[in-house]
Write an enzyme that holds these catalytic residues in place. Structure first.
Site, PDB file in Angstrom:
ATOM      1  N   ARG A 266       5.877   6.545  -1.151  1.00 26.96           N
ATOM      2  CA  ARG A 266       4.826   7.268  -0.312  1.00 26.96           C
ATOM      3  C   ARG A 266       5.692   7.927   0.846  1.00 26.96           C
ATOM      4  NH1 ARG A 266      -0.255   3.093   0.260  1.00 26.96           N
ATOM      5  NH2 ARG A 266      -0.618   2.543  -2.023  1.00 26.96           N
ATOM      6  N   ARG A 281       5.536  -0.461   7.020  1.00 27.51           N
ATOM      7  CA  ARG A 281       5.156   1.039   6.445  1.00 27.51           C
ATOM      8  C   ARG A 281       6.490   1.591   5.822  1.00 27.51           C
ATOM      9  NH1 ARG A 281       0.561   3.791   7.005  1.00 27.51           N
ATOM     10  NH2 ARG A 281      -0.135   2.606   8.579  1.00 27.51           N
ATOM     11  N   GLU A 353      -3.521  -5.002   8.696  1.00 30.10           N
ATOM     12  CA  GLU A 353      -4.181  -4.761   7.216  1.00 30.10           C
ATOM     13  C   GLU A 353      -2.754  -5.173   6.213  1.00 30.10           C
ATOM     14  OE1 GLU A 353      -4.389  -1.033   3.939  1.00 30.10           O
ATOM     15  OE2 GLU A 353      -4.488  -0.492   6.019  1.00 30.10           O
ATOM     16  N   SER A 356      -6.282  -3.414   0.562  1.00 28.71           N
ATOM     17  CA  SER A 356      -7.411  -2.703   0.592  1.00 28.71           C
ATOM     18  C   SER A 356      -8.103  -3.059  -0.835  1.00 28.71           C
ATOM     19  CB  SER A 356      -7.263  -1.165   0.933  1.00 28.71           C
ATOM     20  OG  SER A 356      -7.358  -0.901   2.256  1.00 28.71           O
ATOM     21  N   ARG A 394       4.707  -6.778   3.161  1.00 20.39           N
ATOM     22  CA  ARG A 394       3.917  -7.161   4.336  1.00 20.39           C
ATOM     23  C   ARG A 394       3.444  -8.469   3.998  1.00 20.39           C
ATOM     24  NH1 ARG A 394      -0.352  -2.442   6.334  1.00 20.39           N
ATOM     25  NH2 ARG A 394       1.023  -0.745   6.378  1.00 20.39           N
TER      26      ARG A 394
END
Length: 435
Positions: A266, A281, A353, A356, A394
């Site tokens: 990403r 991230r 987070e 999701s 994460r």
């Protein structure tokens, strides 16, 4: 992709629901494009019927011995009709392309179960699990822990690839592999998912079907040109869902549950300044993804099932977390309802987070052409769902932070020991091997 007729039938209701996520639906423009397409198709049908009649007149005239100039005139008329048909077909293509291009930009209709709002502050907490550890000392973050142990090397990663990449070493790499192996074993062994190894490069139609294109092109890494114009996957959701593009699935085979461990790529356009320290991230990270395909009317129940599967990963690791329901304006483009799972990070004194889990309804299935058929041959719509189960980086950060001791050591969660061969990392990164 939406059905234009359904959006038009919903009218103001569609506008209201989309407005909840900050999208203004130009209903008049949609109706005009839909009418243009219908009119173009009608014109082609009429011209084809007239062309068929004209061809019959030519044949009858020739058979009846009509004068050659009369037959020639009829033939010329038939040829002119064919030219008009080609022009009319071009208009159909143009009208359909314009309508499709518009529909591809319209996000999914949010569920009324999604709260109002457009930010993290508007999310609704559903539940918490586990107590954040009372460390009794000032916690270090995962970067400080990992670099002190020599298992995380962000400096060399930057030398290789620039900012927002990571290198793990020795026990750090073992921990990453152990997490992935544990998640896959849990999902395939207990939760009934089928594991896949999938391509990391996919085509533009694949990205379009699952909703990454055209909306999020700037967030993707693109490689190649011409016939080899491919995209690096941002998540295994893309190939796992798109495997059934343009297929009709037997209703009796639903629900289907798939999982895969892949790297994810990403560009994170627009996210600079957010979570840039450490491995929260990155431009490249690995993740175990969950995808479910089910009957359209079963997606809400399947969402709760998938959420439980993602939560089980953290429960087995003994990590404290909470579940929130995202606001309508803060959900992903494809989702009609999304839960976020947030894991406790002691160094930040908050939940962040880690997963999701989204119900996409029929949105992706329509874009990808995935349908179902029962034993009687009746066709229906299917729904797709996806969720992280879980991201490796994460989760590693949460393990290092929640399981740290004041002396700088880290205790490995018991569930990972069979996959690591050690129960503890000493302050210098030396693993205490299981006897």
């Amino acid at each position: 992709m939406h059905d234009a007729r359904l959006l038009i039938e919903l009218g103001g209701e569609a506008q209201r629901r989309l407005a909840r996520r900050g999208y203004r639906l130009d209903l008049a423009g949609l109706e005009a494009m839909s009418s243009r397409r219908s009119a173009a198709i009608g014109a082609v049908d009429e011209l084809r019927a007239e062309s068929k009649r004209a061809a019959g007149e030519v044949g009858r005239a020739a058979k009846a011995g009509a004068a050659s100039d009369e037959v020639d005139a009829l033939k010329e008329h038939a040829r002119a009709l064919k030219d008009r048909i080609r022009e009319a077909e071009d208009e159909v293509d143009a009208a359909e392309t314009a309508l499709r291009d518009l529909l591809l930009t319209v996000p999914n209709l949010p569920s009324d179960d999604a709260p109002d709002g457009d930010s993290e502050a508007d999310a609704v907490e559903v539940r918490r699990s586990g107590e954040p550890p009372a460390l009794g000392f000032t916690p270090r973050d995962h970067v400080e822990i990992g670099e002190a142990m020599g298992i995380l090397d962000l400096g060399r990663a930057a030398k290789l690839s620039g900012a927002r990449f990571s290198v793990t070493r020795g026990p750090g790499a073992v921990l990453e592999r152990a997490l992935a192996s544990f998640f896959l074993a849990l999902h395939t062994g207990r939760h009934g998912y089928t594991e896949f190894s999938v391509p990391y490069l996919v085509t533009a139609p694949t990205m379009t079907g699952t909703g990454q294109l055209p909306k999020f092109e700037e967030d993707l890494f693109r490689t190649g040109t011409g016939d080899r114009d491919l995209y690096l996957i941002p998540t295994a959701e893309v190939p796992l869902t798109a495997m059934h593009a343009d297929e009709i699935l037997e209703t009796e085979s639903l629900p289907r549950a798939y999982t895969s461990w892949t790297p994810c790529f990403r560009s994170e356009a627009g996210s600079y300044g957010r979570d840039t320290r450490g491995i929260l991230r990155l431009h490249q990270f690995s993740k175990v993804e969950l995808v479910r395909v089910c009957a359209a009317d079963a997606s809400r129940a399947e969402l709760e099932v998938m959420l439980g599967h993602a939560e089980a990963c953290l429960q087995e690791l003994g990590l404290a977390y909470r579940v929130i329901r995202l606001a309508a304006g803060d959900m992903g483009f494809n989702a009609q309802l999304t839960y976020d799972i947030e894991v406790w990070l002691p160094s930040q004194d908050t939940y962040r987070e880690i997963s999701s889990v989204s119900d996409c309804g029929t949105f992706q299935a329509r874009r990808s052409g995935i349908r179902s058929k029962d034993a009687q041959g009746h066709r229906g719509q299917v729904a797709t769902l996806n969720g992280s189960g879980l991201p490796i980086g994460r989760t590693l950060a949460a393990v290092l932070e929640q399981c740290q001791a004041e002396d700088g050591s880290v205790t490995v969660p018991e569930a990972l020991v069979p996959f690591t061969g050690f129960r503890r990392l000493l302050p210098d990164g030396t693993p205490e091997t299981v006897l």
